[in-house]
Design a protein around this motif. Structure first.
Motif, PDB file in Angstrom:
ATOM      1  N   SER A   7      -2.824   8.086  -9.838  1.00  0.00           N
ATOM      2  CA  SER A   7      -1.645   7.554 -10.519  1.00  0.00           C
ATOM      3  C   SER A   7      -1.712   7.835 -12.018  1.00  0.00           C
ATOM      4  O   SER A   7      -0.710   8.241 -12.636  1.00  0.00           O
ATOM      5  N   ARG A   8      -2.870   7.646 -12.621  1.00  0.00           N
ATOM      6  CA  ARG A   8      -3.006   7.895 -14.068  1.00  0.00           C
ATOM      7  C   ARG A   8      -2.759   9.356 -14.405  1.00  0.00           C
ATOM      8  O   ARG A   8      -2.104   9.684 -15.399  1.00  0.00           O
ATOM      9  N   ASN A   9      -3.279  10.262 -13.579  1.00  0.00           N
ATOM     10  CA  ASN A   9      -3.086  11.684 -13.849  1.00  0.00           C
ATOM     11  C   ASN A   9      -1.633  12.102 -13.639  1.00  0.00           C
ATOM     12  O   ASN A   9      -1.123  12.980 -14.344  1.00  0.00           O
ATOM     13  N   ARG A  10      -0.964  11.473 -12.672  1.00  0.00           N
ATOM     14  CA  ARG A  10       0.454  11.776 -12.473  1.00  0.00           C
ATOM     15  C   ARG A  10       1.271  11.317 -13.674  1.00  0.00           C
ATOM     16  O   ARG A  10       2.181  12.015 -14.130  1.00  0.00           O
ATOM     17  N   PHE A  43       6.073  10.800  -4.493  1.00  0.00           N
ATOM     18  CA  PHE A  43       4.947  11.739  -4.464  1.00  0.00           C
ATOM     19  C   PHE A  43       4.244  11.590  -3.119  1.00  0.00           C
ATOM     20  O   PHE A  43       3.947  10.483  -2.704  1.00  0.00           O
ATOM     21  N   ASP A  44       4.021  12.668  -2.438  1.00  0.00           N
ATOM     22  CA  ASP A  44       3.251  12.809  -1.192  1.00  0.00           C
ATOM     23  C   ASP A  44       4.047  13.562  -0.136  1.00  0.00           C
ATOM     24  O   ASP A  44       3.498  14.375   0.588  1.00  0.00           O
ATOM     25  N   GLY A  45       5.348  13.224   0.028  1.00  0.00           N
ATOM     26  CA  GLY A  45       6.140  13.912   1.041  1.00  0.00           C
ATOM     27  C   GLY A  45       5.953  13.364   2.436  1.00  0.00           C
ATOM     28  O   GLY A  45       5.975  14.123   3.409  1.00  0.00           O
ATOM     29  N   ILE A  46       5.794  12.035   2.582  1.00  0.00           N
ATOM     30  CA  ILE A  46       5.619  11.460   3.920  1.00  0.00           C
ATOM     31  C   ILE A  46       6.902  11.648   4.731  1.00  0.00           C
ATOM     32  O   ILE A  46       8.009  11.687   4.201  1.00  0.00           O
ATOM     33  N   GLU A  47       6.734  11.750   6.042  1.00  0.00           N
ATOM     34  CA  GLU A  47       7.848  12.106   6.908  1.00  0.00           C
ATOM     35  C   GLU A  47       8.973  11.089   6.874  1.00  0.00           C
ATOM     36  O   GLU A  47      10.162  11.446   6.971  1.00  0.00           O
ATOM     37  N   ILE A  48       8.647   9.805   6.729  1.00  0.00           N
ATOM     38  CA  ILE A  48       9.690   8.780   6.742  1.00  0.00           C
ATOM     39  C   ILE A  48      10.687   8.995   5.608  1.00  0.00           C
ATOM     40  O   ILE A  48      11.864   8.612   5.700  1.00  0.00           O
ATOM     41  N   GLY A  49      10.251   9.637   4.526  1.00  0.00           N
ATOM     42  CA  GLY A  49      11.154   9.908   3.424  1.00  0.00           C
ATOM     43  C   GLY A  49      12.315  10.804   3.800  1.00  0.00           C
ATOM     44  O   GLY A  49      13.404  10.720   3.224  1.00  0.00           O
ATOM     45  N   ARG A  50      12.097  11.670   4.794  1.00  0.00           N
ATOM     46  CA  ARG A  50      13.172  12.546   5.270  1.00  0.00           C
ATOM     47  C   ARG A  50      14.187  11.779   6.109  1.00  0.00           C
ATOM     48  O   ARG A  50      15.321  12.226   6.271  1.00  0.00           O
ATOM     49  N   GLN A  78       2.195   1.208  -0.167  1.00  0.00           N
ATOM     50  CA  GLN A  78       0.790   1.614  -0.201  1.00  0.00           C
ATOM     51  C   GLN A  78       0.522   2.443  -1.435  1.00  0.00           C
ATOM     52  O   GLN A  78       1.352   3.240  -1.866  1.00  0.00           O
ATOM     53  N   GLN A  79      -0.659   2.282  -1.984  1.00  0.00           N
ATOM     54  CA  GLN A  79      -1.044   3.072  -3.148  1.00  0.00           C
ATOM     55  C   GLN A  79      -1.489   4.445  -2.690  1.00  0.00           C
ATOM     56  O   GLN A  79      -2.256   4.579  -1.747  1.00  0.00           O
ATOM     57  N   GLY A  80      -1.031   5.496  -3.356  1.00  0.00           N
ATOM     58  CA  GLY A  80      -1.426   6.860  -3.024  1.00  0.00           C
ATOM     59  C   GLY A  80      -2.556   7.339  -3.903  1.00  0.00           C
ATOM     60  O   GLY A  80      -3.000   6.660  -4.763  1.00  0.00           O
ATOM     61  N   ASN A 114       4.023   7.098  -5.693  1.00  0.00           N
ATOM     62  CA  ASN A 114       3.915   7.568  -4.309  1.00  0.00           C
ATOM     63  C   ASN A 114       5.219   7.246  -3.582  1.00  0.00           C
ATOM     64  O   ASN A 114       6.086   6.542  -4.096  1.00  0.00           O
ATOM     65  N   ASP A 115       5.354   7.769  -2.383  1.00  0.00           N
ATOM     66  CA  ASP A 115       6.615   7.642  -1.654  1.00  0.00           C
ATOM     67  C   ASP A 115       6.918   6.213  -1.233  1.00  0.00           C
ATOM     68  O   ASP A 115       8.080   5.798  -1.203  1.00  0.00           O
ATOM     69  N   PHE A 116       5.891   5.436  -0.863  1.00  0.00           N
ATOM     70  CA  PHE A 116       6.135   4.057  -0.473  1.00  0.00           C
ATOM     71  C   PHE A 116       6.745   3.264  -1.634  1.00  0.00           C
ATOM     72  O   PHE A 116       7.662   2.458  -1.450  1.00  0.00           O
ATOM     73  N   LEU A 117       6.241   3.494  -2.833  1.00  0.00           N
ATOM     74  CA  LEU A 117       6.814   2.822  -3.996  1.00  0.00           C
ATOM     75  C   LEU A 117       8.237   3.299  -4.249  1.00  0.00           C
ATOM     76  O   LEU A 117       9.100   2.513  -4.654  1.00  0.00           O
ATOM     77  N   ALA A 118       8.494   4.584  -4.029  1.00  0.00           N
ATOM     78  CA  ALA A 118       9.845   5.113  -4.226  1.00  0.00           C
ATOM     79  C   ALA A 118      10.834   4.465  -3.250  1.00  0.00           C
ATOM     80  O   ALA A 118      11.978   4.168  -3.608  1.00  0.00           O
ATOM     81  N   ILE A 119      10.391   4.232  -2.020  1.00  0.00           N
ATOM     82  CA  ILE A 119      11.246   3.569  -1.033  1.00  0.00           C
ATOM     83  C   ILE A 119      11.473   2.110  -1.423  1.00  0.00           C
ATOM     84  O   ILE A 119      12.592   1.587  -1.338  1.00  0.00           O
TER      85      ILE A 119
END
Length: 361
Positions: free
Chosen positions: A197-200, A276-283, A359-361, A249-254
């Motif tokens: 997260s810090r590097n992102r 960030f991550d591209g998890i399938e549920i995002g689609r 969830q934290q990525g 990460n994607d969970f936070l985006a949702i």
């Protein structure tokens, strides 16, 4: 030529022009391999005088034939997919995987690794809060136990399978800027305990500055806010001027989209969102998520290959970063005139039931 008694499966793999794991699958007659690769491996083994019994002795001598794997959580599909990649790569190698989860807790990280070491594991794969501070990893190093990290950016003393978090985050900033966003934010969970997260954030900040944009607002939240849209909505409502937010990460985006809905904000008309991550549920969302798409399965496979090569006598070699790409989704749009800085004010969010854990990525 190498003396027959010193022949290892690595020698066979090099002679056949393939990886150690592939040579192991062929010689164990386990797992898939093309006819051409199979013929090359079998020919190399015969020419070098390396037999199936030799591989058995090489693998089993003074070894438990287990590899320990530590991840923060299997509830996050990013880590679950990485573990599946590890298992797929180990298939046919003779090694079994021991899996442990730490729930993003630094003390639990070390406790889990100490438990895995107590089982005499031959090698370790890990995603942790702070590998650079881990006493258990230092102990593994003193014992000569190979270690491969996953998801972490390269750090001295470890090999890691990773995506360049800084460069990937720069791409998100470029996408925001291309659409005309200037007032942006970065949403982070447990920022202080996640180098990812810090590097992102660092990459996102650097690209915003390079493009002459204002520094993004850093919005740090805890587990309670991540789990409950109404609480996250309160925090989001304190930043009415932002027109685009990059979630770590994607969970936070949702979760962010759910919170925006409680405020009466539309995504992407009133606020653009990227993950960030591209998890399938995002689609599968009603508004498909824009995100940095990675391949956790490939990351797990690479980490396992690094260990198999080490276990066959190879030197630790840091591979280059794995590829990523930006998936546009439908949560990005240019800022709406009249919204953002001038036209949007914080709303009073209604109460809402807890949502699925972020969830934290």
């Amino acid at each position: 030529m190498t003396h027959k008694s010193a022949i290892t499966i690595k020698d066979v793999a090099q002679a056949a022009g393939c990886g150690v794991a592939t040579a192991s699958r062929v010689l164990n007659n386990s797992g898939s391999a093309s006819a051409d690769v199979r013929e090359r491996v079998e020919t190399a083994a015969r020419d070098l005088g390396f037999s199936f019994s030799a591989i058995g002795r090489a693998l089993q001598s003074r070894r438990s034939m287990t590899i320990g794997c530590l991840v923060p959580s299997l509830a996050n599909p990013v880590f679950a997919e990485a573990v599946q990649g590890v298992q797929a790569e180990l298939q046919g190698s003779g090694y079994q995987l021991l899996i442990s989860c730490s729930n993003y807790d630094e003390a639990a990280d070390d406790a889990a690794l100490e438990m895995l070491l107590s089982k005499d594991t031959d090698a370790l794969i890990a995603t942790m809060v702070a590998p650079e501070r881990s006493a258990a990893l230092q102990l593994a190093g003193r014992r000569g136990i190979p270690v491969a990290l996953m998801f972490h950016d390269p750090m001295e003393g470890f090999v890691t399978s990773y995506v360049d978090n800084v460069e990937a985050a720069r791409e998100v900033a470029r996408q925001f800027a291309r659409l005309g966003h200037r007032r942006t934010g970065f949403l982070a969970l447990r920022f202080s305990t996640s180098d990812r997260s810090r590097n992102r954030y660092a990459g996102f900040l650097a690209e915003c500055r390079a493009g002459g944009l204002p520094d993004p607002a850093l919005i740090e939240i805890g587990e309670a806010e991540a789990r409950q849209p109404d609480r996250l909505a309160v925090i989001l409502g304190q930043h009415p001027g932002l027109t685009a937010i990059f979630a770590s990460n994607d969970f936070l985006a949702i979760a962010l989209q759910n919170a925006a809905r409680l405020l009466g904000w539309r995504v992407p008309q009133d606020m653009s969102v990227a993950g960030f991550d591209g998890i399938e549920i995002g689609r599968l969302l009603e508004v498909p998520l824009a995100t940095i798409e990675t391949s956790p399965e490939a990351m797990g496979r690479q980490a396992a290959r690094l260990l198999l090569e080490r276990l066959q006598g190879g030197a630790p070699v840091q591979p280059p970063a794995l590829s990523f790409h930006f998936r546009a989704g439908a949560t990005l749009a240019p800022p709406t005139p009249g919204k953002g800085d001038d036209g949007r004010v914080a709303a009073q969010p209604p109460s809402a039931p807890p949502a699925e854990t972020a969830q934290q990525g």
